[in-house]
Write a protein that holds these residues in place. Structure first.
Motif, PDB file in Angstrom:
ATOM      1  N   ARG B 469       0.807  -1.211   0.000  1.00  0.00           N
ATOM      2  CA  ARG B 469       0.000   0.000   0.000  1.00  0.00           C
ATOM      3  C   ARG B 469       0.846   1.271   0.000  1.00  0.00           C
ATOM      4  NH1 ARG B 469      -4.006  -0.443   4.972  1.00  0.00           N
ATOM      5  NH2 ARG B 469      -2.466  -1.896   5.760  1.00  0.00           N
ATOM      6  N   ASP B 470       2.032   1.164   0.607  1.00  0.00           N
ATOM      7  CA  ASP B 470       2.800   2.384   0.842  1.00  0.00           C
ATOM      8  C   ASP B 470       3.525   2.861  -0.404  1.00  0.00           C
ATOM      9  OD1 ASP B 470       2.109   1.365   3.302  1.00  0.00           O
ATOM     10  OD2 ASP B 470       4.092   0.422   3.542  1.00  0.00           O
ATOM     11  N   GLN B 471       3.869   1.921  -1.274  1.00  0.00           N
ATOM     12  CA  GLN B 471       4.746   2.305  -2.373  1.00  0.00           C
ATOM     13  C   GLN B 471       4.036   2.312  -3.717  1.00  0.00           C
ATOM     14  OE1 GLN B 471       7.470  -0.581  -0.241  1.00  0.00           O
ATOM     15  NE2 GLN B 471       8.583  -0.119  -2.117  1.00  0.00           N
ATOM     16  N   ALA B 501       9.543   1.019  -9.913  1.00  0.00           N
ATOM     17  CA  ALA B 501       9.772  -0.422  -9.858  1.00  0.00           C
ATOM     18  C   ALA B 501       8.913  -1.182 -10.860  1.00  0.00           C
ATOM     19  CB  ALA B 501       9.513  -0.935  -8.444  1.00  0.00           C
ATOM     20  N   ALA B 502       7.669  -0.794 -11.022  1.00  0.00           N
ATOM     21  CA  ALA B 502       6.790  -1.509 -11.955  1.00  0.00           C
ATOM     22  C   ALA B 502       5.605  -0.631 -12.294  1.00  0.00           C
ATOM     23  CB  ALA B 502       6.302  -2.816 -11.327  1.00  0.00           C
ATOM     24  N   ILE B 503       5.006  -0.885 -13.466  1.00  0.00           N
ATOM     25  CA  ILE B 503       3.831  -0.114 -13.893  1.00  0.00           C
ATOM     26  C   ILE B 503       2.788  -1.090 -14.390  1.00  0.00           C
ATOM     27  CG2 ILE B 503       2.977   1.663 -15.467  1.00  0.00           C
ATOM     28  CD1 ILE B 503       6.285   2.074 -15.660  1.00  0.00           C
ATOM     29  N   GLN B 630      -8.903   1.889 -16.260  1.00  0.00           N
ATOM     30  CA  GLN B 630      -9.283   3.217 -15.784  1.00  0.00           C
ATOM     31  C   GLN B 630      -8.256   3.795 -14.825  1.00  0.00           C
ATOM     32  OE1 GLN B 630     -11.486   5.158 -16.817  1.00  0.00           O
ATOM     33  NE2 GLN B 630     -12.828   3.840 -18.027  1.00  0.00           N
ATOM     34  N   TYR B 631      -7.356   2.940 -14.360  1.00  0.00           N
ATOM     35  CA  TYR B 631      -6.383   3.386 -13.365  1.00  0.00           C
ATOM     36  C   TYR B 631      -5.005   2.855 -13.740  1.00  0.00           C
ATOM     37  CZ  TYR B 631     -10.537   4.438 -10.718  1.00  0.00           C
ATOM     38  OH  TYR B 631     -11.740   4.957 -10.337  1.00  0.00           O
ATOM     39  N   ILE B 632      -3.999   3.675 -13.525  1.00  0.00           N
ATOM     40  CA  ILE B 632      -2.622   3.215 -13.686  1.00  0.00           C
ATOM     41  C   ILE B 632      -2.037   3.043 -12.296  1.00  0.00           C
ATOM     42  CG2 ILE B 632      -0.313   3.867 -14.483  1.00  0.00           C
ATOM     43  CD1 ILE B 632      -1.603   5.342 -16.777  1.00  0.00           C
ATOM     44  N   PHE B 633      -1.341   1.926 -12.096  1.00  0.00           N
ATOM     45  CA  PHE B 633      -0.651   1.720 -10.825  1.00  0.00           C
ATOM     46  C   PHE B 633       0.844   1.768 -11.062  1.00  0.00           C
ATOM     47  CE2 PHE B 633      -4.690  -0.575 -10.055  1.00  0.00           C
ATOM     48  CZ  PHE B 633      -5.126   0.205  -8.991  1.00  0.00           C
ATOM     49  N   VAL B 634       1.538   2.570 -10.277  1.00  0.00           N
ATOM     50  CA  VAL B 634       2.986   2.665 -10.404  1.00  0.00           C
ATOM     51  C   VAL B 634       3.596   2.281  -9.071  1.00  0.00           C
ATOM     52  CG1 VAL B 634       4.945   4.158 -10.934  1.00  0.00           C
ATOM     53  CG2 VAL B 634       2.728   4.545 -12.040  1.00  0.00           C
ATOM     54  N   LYS B 635       4.421   1.231  -9.097  1.00  0.00           N
ATOM     55  CA  LYS B 635       5.122   0.882  -7.863  1.00  0.00           C
ATOM     56  C   LYS B 635       6.456   1.618  -7.858  1.00  0.00           C
ATOM     57  CE  LYS B 635       6.712  -2.775  -4.900  1.00  0.00           C
ATOM     58  NZ  LYS B 635       7.029  -4.177  -4.761  1.00  0.00           N
ATOM     59  N   VAL B 636       6.729   2.326  -6.766  1.00  0.00           N
ATOM     60  CA  VAL B 636       7.964   3.109  -6.706  1.00  0.00           C
ATOM     61  C   VAL B 636       8.863   2.520  -5.631  1.00  0.00           C
ATOM     62  CG1 VAL B 636       6.784   5.181  -7.481  1.00  0.00           C
ATOM     63  CG2 VAL B 636       7.009   4.742  -5.044  1.00  0.00           C
ATOM     64  N   ALA B 637      10.146   2.880  -5.719  1.00  0.00           N
ATOM     65  CA  ALA B 637      11.109   2.365  -4.747  1.00  0.00           C
ATOM     66  C   ALA B 637      10.882   3.051  -3.407  1.00  0.00           C
ATOM     67  CB  ALA B 637      12.525   2.627  -5.238  1.00  0.00           C
ATOM     68  N   GLY B 639      11.843   4.989   0.071  1.00  0.00           N
ATOM     69  CA  GLY B 639      12.779   6.101   0.205  1.00  0.00           C
ATOM     70  C   GLY B 639      12.088   7.379  -0.185  1.00  0.00           C
ATOM     71  N   ASP B 640      12.394   7.863  -1.381  1.00  0.00           N
ATOM     72  CA  ASP B 640      11.873   9.163  -1.780  1.00  0.00           C
ATOM     73  C   ASP B 640      10.492   9.020  -2.428  1.00  0.00           C
ATOM     74  OD1 ASP B 640      11.609  11.797  -2.272  1.00  0.00           O
ATOM     75  OD2 ASP B 640      12.977  11.834  -3.990  1.00  0.00           O
ATOM     76  N   LEU B 641       9.469   8.792  -1.599  1.00  0.00           N
ATOM     77  CA  LEU B 641       8.137   8.560  -2.152  1.00  0.00           C
ATOM     78  C   LEU B 641       7.582   9.822  -2.803  1.00  0.00           C
ATOM     79  CD1 LEU B 641       6.550   6.441   0.725  1.00  0.00           C
ATOM     80  CD2 LEU B 641       7.423   5.634  -1.457  1.00  0.00           C
ATOM     81  N   GLN B 642       7.785  10.965  -2.134  1.00  0.00           N
ATOM     82  CA  GLN B 642       7.236  12.203  -2.687  1.00  0.00           C
ATOM     83  C   GLN B 642       7.937  12.581  -3.992  1.00  0.00           C
ATOM     84  OE1 GLN B 642       4.390  13.383  -1.861  1.00  0.00           O
ATOM     85  NE2 GLN B 642       4.402  11.797  -0.274  1.00  0.00           N
ATOM     86  N   GLY B 643       9.251  12.273  -4.051  1.00  0.00           N
ATOM     87  CA  GLY B 643       9.998  12.529  -5.283  1.00  0.00           C
ATOM     88  C   GLY B 643       9.448  11.706  -6.432  1.00  0.00           C
ATOM     89  N   SER B 644       9.124  10.437  -6.125  1.00  0.00           N
ATOM     90  CA  SER B 644       8.570   9.568  -7.160  1.00  0.00           C
ATOM     91  C   SER B 644       7.212  10.076  -7.612  1.00  0.00           C
ATOM     92  CB  SER B 644       8.432   8.141  -6.626  1.00  0.00           C
ATOM     93  OG  SER B 644       9.643   7.718  -6.075  1.00  0.00           O
ATOM     94  N   MET B 645       6.421  10.544  -6.647  1.00  0.00           N
ATOM     95  CA  MET B 645       5.108  11.091  -6.982  1.00  0.00           C
ATOM     96  C   MET B 645       5.268  12.281  -7.927  1.00  0.00           C
ATOM     97  SD  MET B 645       1.846  11.039  -6.594  1.00  0.00           S
ATOM     98  CE  MET B 645       0.890  10.566  -5.174  1.00  0.00           C
ATOM     99  N   ALA B 646       6.242  13.145  -7.615  1.00  0.00           N
ATOM    100  CA  ALA B 646       6.484  14.318  -8.464  1.00  0.00           C
ATOM    101  C   ALA B 646       6.908  13.882  -9.865  1.00  0.00           C
ATOM    102  CB  ALA B 646       7.552  15.197  -7.826  1.00  0.00           C
ATOM    103  N   LEU B 647       7.716  12.823  -9.906  1.00  0.00           N
ATOM    104  CA  LEU B 647       8.181  12.326 -11.200  1.00  0.00           C
ATOM    105  C   LEU B 647       7.003  11.845 -12.049  1.00  0.00           C
ATOM    106  CD1 LEU B 647      10.605  11.408 -13.020  1.00  0.00           C
ATOM    107  CD2 LEU B 647      10.419   9.194 -11.881  1.00  0.00           C
ATOM    108  N   VAL B 648       6.113  11.088 -11.396  1.00  0.00           N
ATOM    109  CA  VAL B 648       4.946  10.568 -12.119  1.00  0.00           C
ATOM    110  C   VAL B 648       4.116  11.723 -12.663  1.00  0.00           C
ATOM    111  CG1 VAL B 648       2.730   9.405 -11.778  1.00  0.00           C
ATOM    112  CG2 VAL B 648       4.829   8.377 -10.882  1.00  0.00           C
ATOM    113  N   LYS B 649       3.894  12.728 -11.821  1.00  0.00           N
ATOM    114  CA  LYS B 649       3.093  13.879 -12.254  1.00  0.00           C
ATOM    115  C   LYS B 649       3.772  14.602 -13.425  1.00  0.00           C
ATOM    116  CE  LYS B 649       0.530  15.052  -8.050  1.00  0.00           C
ATOM    117  NZ  LYS B 649       0.540  15.890  -6.872  1.00  0.00           N
TER     118      LYS B 649
END
Lengths: 220, 806
Positions: B469-471, B501-503, B630-637, B639-649
């Motif tokens: 759930r967290d990543q 990590a995965a999409i 209808q939804y994309i799921f992105v698993k991120v590493a 650590g820098d969760l907010q950074g990954s969120m920014a990257l996705v955006k």
């Protein structure tokens, strides 16, 4: 005016009973000024309470102005309290939250008197008792004698035919007591109000026409 | 006379400022809380009450007996409604109803809109009045739409909306419509809502499914004829079911399903429109359980009661000190009713003061309260006559309870005793103690319930769900977009970036996203002569990897295999229906049509894809394109969760500059599933805190009175050598005993009530005895602190002074 026939009063105490008044007969005529005297516990206060309809006798008959009190309804008794009987107490029993003016006005409120008439009546009484200047003070701002004057003013404002006074000067020193007693005498003589007082003092009793001695529940 | 009363009341209030303050403040807070709770409950109870035909309007639902138990739902095959109108004279009007799109376009400007499709009867049955345009047959033509005034303003501004062309995004393309009428905005206490409504024939899949009795999608609303009854309709529905649901009935019989209580395998039922807000069978309704509004009213009543008890105790205590006045008034000729009127009048005065203060507090709190519990309330609701009458009645009751009883108690006391001074204030404390115990029972009850509810929510929030759930970031895709392409482009641009990590993608979100949506679809198929039912979830490649599911056998969907579009990944529950984890691998299932069966390629460990209220059900994941992603799921590493969120955006902005997305981490989404519980536990916690505060205000006031009365006793004890602690213990003892008794009474009640509540959850905590100990501890601590303020002061007082004052 007042007629007591064979009045007795007793309270239950344990298995027995404590007889306070024993077979009292008493007649008081209109315009009389009567003093009831006797030692502590002799039953004089109880007698006064019975006269004032605050307590019921255990046996006997009480006629107030010819009407038997026992058969009166609660409503009729309240009517008598409103118009015919005035009370004066040793501890004054003024209402602390009301001013002198309002204390005197209260009995008139319960008589449903119109505001204008109420005003003039209270003003009259204040004038007569020389208390106009003090009308906006509260009871705790007055001396004992002044408080008792207010107490008397309250008792007569509804123009009762009889005033019952329970040791009215018991809490006052002699100078004040004299003023109060003179006031009673004056009311009795000029307004023809019947006055019945309970007192310990011979001096005070001397203001009245008649003294009733009571001892161990019996009139001597 | 009246002025005299008010004067006395006012002077009395001013004389005892502390006690009056406690009284008024306590009552005012209680009134404010009560008003907010009543408003909340009123709004919930007012749902769907505004329809003129509400007595005749019903929603249809069907009960089906299945091997795994009874199932009730409100979704129906498309051909059912025309058949219903034809076969039942009881049905005066009927309309299908379903959400079909989320986007509307006018001159290349796209707007978010709740687009529904329905039959023309809808606007005649329900009270959604039209204000402009074609008033009689607004949905006469297939290309007509009716829009709400608010939506019209959004799209057309000041322009007239009538006969304007608009486009709605349906089945992957923009379809043209003409606005035929504008409807008044739908009240926000309506379960049935739309921004735009068009003819039902525009529903995606209508043409292919219009004679299909096997698939269920739309809801059906019915208006009964004037003399028809629900019972009559339901009685005759047996024949109807037998006539049209032949295939399903045959399968049910074959599977050996036992008939339900009414002796039927399938039966049609009606629920009144005014109840659907509380009925979870209804797809549109079922927002909350019916018990909640009543629970709110109950809590409001509790709080008010606690404040009333304070009032009563204080009035009685204070009144005895006024008994001389009362006695004197009797002698001066007052009758009992006059005295009661006077004393009750004083209570009314205080209550009125408290009510006004309470209203002001409620008014000030309302914006915060609305924000905190996501309500839309306004004090203007109080203008509705029913509620106003209720509030007035409540007010009179409060004054009667809090002022009337004490007034009566005082007025009947013996005149002579009062004047002789033989009457002692508050000699018998029986009633006072009973009332105080009741107060603390209620407070402890609320504390216990709050603690248990909080534990349960915490347990749900922290329970491992079987997926990560967290990543994992979930991105809801805009409606009007080619979502498959969007997924592909995001996959290409994100893969290989650091921190990703995965999409993957899916047709259904996990938990509730920022769009608030949640849905599920269920399929049934035959396997080896019995029917198998399963949740149906369209996913995309690498789904198992992206969500961190555990594979038990086989493999994830992978682009490396060309045949995966006909593959299935199932969970353990589904595998059990197919003969076990190993046996299920390679099984061919005739899901869509028997000519092209789908093959099981993997089995994953069970995971909670639904809220924890429900047990894990069978689940079948697939790649069938007719259910679009209808939804994309992105698993991120980590650590820098907010950074990954920014990257996705950022990546999304680069790919689709004109389009906004609102991605969220899955743990947010799962938390959102329990929003309602959180909302209510928030109200509960506030109520519990209020209850204990108000109770303690009463306790404080009583302790002030008791200490004043016992000043001399305490002085004498001190002279005789008692210690401060000893005195504090002595005077606090009585109160502590009462509070302990209250906790003992409250604990079993709380245990019973909360045990019932927990039964709603498939996953629940066991109620632990420590909860009651903790609740008791809290109540006791607060009570002791309150009493101590007074008792310590009394104990520290110079004895010479306290003895002399007597």
């Amino acid at each position: 005016m007042i007629q007591l026939k064979h009045i007795s009063k007793h309270y239950p105490v344990g298995f027995g009973k404590n007889e306070v008044l024993k077979d009292v007969d008493l007649t008081i005529f209109p315009g009389e000024f009567v003093s009831i005297m006797g030692p502590s516990g002799s039953g004089k206060s109880t007698l006064l309470h019975i006269l004032g309809l605050l307590e019921e006798p255990s046996t006997g008959e009480y006629l107030f102005e010819g009407e038997p009190v026992q058969r009166m309804s609660e409503k009729k008794r309240t009517q008598l309290h409103r118009g015919s009987i005035g009370f004066v107490f040793q501890a004054y029993h003024l209402i602390d939250e009301l001013t002198v003016y309002e204390n005197i006005e209260t009995p008139l409120l319960y008589k449903n008197m119109p505001a204008s008439e109420r005003k003039s009546r209270v003003a009259d009484v204040l004038d007569r008792f020389n208390m106009v200047a003090k009308k906006d003070l509260f009871p705790n701002q007055l001396s004992g004698g002044q408080q008792q004057l207010v107490g008397i003013a309250r008792a007569i404002v509804a123009e009762p035919r009889v005033i019952l006074a329970d040791e009215p000067t018991g809490n006052l020193h002699s100078d004040q007591a004299r003023v109060i007693m003179q006031m009673f005498k004056h009311l009795n003589e000029t307004d023809k109000i019947t006055i019945i007082q309970v007192t310990h003092s011979e001096q005070n009793a001397a203001f009245g026409h008649r003294v009733i001695e009571i001892r161990d529940g019996k009139i001597q | 006379m009246f002025r005299n009363y008010i004067k006395i009341a006012w002077r009395n209030l001013r004389k005892s400022k502390l006690l009056t303050g406690v009284n008024v403040l306590g009552l005012a807070i209680a009134f404010a809380a009560c008003i907010l709770l009543v408003l909340t409950a009123w709004r919930e109870l007012s749902f769907d009450q505004f329809h003129t035909n509400k007595g005749r309007l019903q929603e249809l639902y069907i009960t089906v007996q299945r091997p795994e138990g009874e199932e009730s739902r409100s979704n129906f095959p498309i051909p059912l409604t025309p058949a219903l109108k034809q076969d039942f004279p009881e049905v005066k009007a009927a309309s299908r109803f379903i959400a079909i799109s989320g986007s509307i376009r006018y001159h290349d400007k796209t707007f978010q809109a709740d687009v529904k499709s329905a039959d023309a009867d809808l606007l005649k049955m329900f009270s959604f009045p039209l204000i402009k345009g074609e008033m009689h047959q607004p949905l006469n033509s297939l290309s007509n739409v009716v829009i709400t005034a608010n939506m019209a303003k959004k799209i057309f501004g000041a322009e007239d909306a009538i006969n304007k062309p608009v486009e709605i995004y349906l089945e992957g393309e923009w379809k043209s419509f003409i606005v035929s009428a504008v409807a008044k905005d739908i009240p926000d206490n309506s379960t049935i809502s739309f921004d735009v409504v068009c003819r039902f024939e525009n529903t995606p899949g209508y043409v292919s499914q219009k004679d299909d009795w096997g698939a269920s999608s739309n809801e059906v609303f019915v208006q009964l004829a004037d003399h028809a009854t629900v019972a009559g309709f339901e009685r005759r529905s047996g024949t109807f079911v037998n006539k049209y649901f032949t295939a399903i009935l045959r399968d049910l019989k074959r599977d050996g399903v036992a008939p339900g209580k009414d002796g039927q395998l399938m039966s049609l039922h009606l629920m009144p429109i005014t109840t659907i807000h509380f009925n979870s069978i209804s797809s549109s309704g079922g927002a909350i359980s019916k018990t909640y509004p009543y629970l709110l009213l109950l809590i409001g009543g509790f709080i008010l009661f606690i404040a009333c008890v304070n009032f009563m105790n204080l009035t009685i205590a204070a009144a005895f000190s006024r008994s001389r006045e009362i006695g004197m008034r009797k002698i001066l000729g007052a009758v009992k009713t006059q005295l009661v009127t006077q004393l009750w009048g004083e209570a009314v005065l205080i209550c009125l003061l408290a009510l006004v203060t309470g209203l002001v507090i409620a008014y000030l709190l309302l914006p915060g309260y609305n924000a905190l519990f996501s309500n839309k309330l306004s004090l203007a609701l109080l203008k509705s006559p029913g509620l106003l009458a209720g509030v007035l009645l409540g007010f009179v009751l409060v004054t009667l309870l809090s002022g009337g009883y004490p007034a009566w108690a005082i007025a009947k006391i013996n005149t002579l005793k009062v004047l002789k001074g033989s009457l002692q204030a508050g000699k018998s404390n029986g009633l006072r103690n009973v009332l105080m115990v009741t107060q603390f029972v209620i407070s402890s009850l609320l504390i216990c319930c709050t603690l248990i509810a909080w534990q349960q929510l915490d347990y749900l929030r922290k329970m491992p769900l079987g997926y990560n759930r967290d990543q994992v970031i979930s991105i809801p895709l805009p409606y009007e977009m080619d979502t498959e392409q969007a997924l592909q482009r995001m996959r290409n641009s994100l893969s290989g970036q650091t921190g990703i990590a995965a999409i993957s993608g899916a047709a259904i979100n996990m938990g509730r996203g920022r769009d608030g949506a949640s849905q599920s679809s269920i399929i049934a198929m035959d396997y080896k002569g019995h029917s198998v039912r399963s949740n149906w979830l369209r996913v995309d490649y690498d789904y198992v990897k992206a969500l961190g599911l555990t594979l038990l056998a086989g493999r994830d969907f992978s682009q490396a295999y060309g045949t995966d579009s006909s593959g299935l990944v199932i969970n353990e529950k589904m595998a059990a229906q197919l003969g076990g984890v190993q046996a299920a691998l390679g099984v061919q299932l005739p899901v869509l049509d028997s000519a092209h069966p789908l093959t099981v390629i993997g089995v994953v460990k069970d995971f909670n894809f639904k809220p924890l209220k429900e047990d894990i059900a069978p689940l079948t994941m697939n790649l069938v394109k007719s259910w679009p992603v209808q939804y994309i799921f992105v698993k991120v590493a980590p650590g820098d969760l907010q950074g990954s969120m920014a990257l996705v955006k950022k990546q999304w902005k680069q790919l689709y500059p004109g389009s906004d997305i609102d991605p969220s981490f899955l743990d947010e989404n799962t938390d959102r599933q329990y929003r309602r519980e959180q909302r209510y536990s928030g109200i509960f916690i506030s109520a519990a805190i209020l209850a204990i505060i108000i109770s303690c205000m009463g306790l404080f006031a009583i302790s002030v009175l008791v200490m004043t009365r016992r000043t001399r006793e305490i002085g004498v004890r001190k002279v005789l050598g008692a210690s401060v602690i000893g005195i504090v213990a002595l005077v606090s003892k009585d109160f502590v005993k009462l509070v302990l008794l209250s906790v003992m009474i409250a604990a079993p009640i709380a245990w019973y009530v909360m045990d019932q509540w927990l039964q709603d959850y498939a996953y629940r905590i066991h109620i632990n005895i420590t909860v009651f100990v903790a609740a008791g501890g809290i109540a006791l601590l607060v009570a002791v602190l309150t009493v101590s303020i007074q008792s310590v002061r009394a104990a520290l007082m110079n004895p010479i002074k306290s003895i002399r004052t007597e």
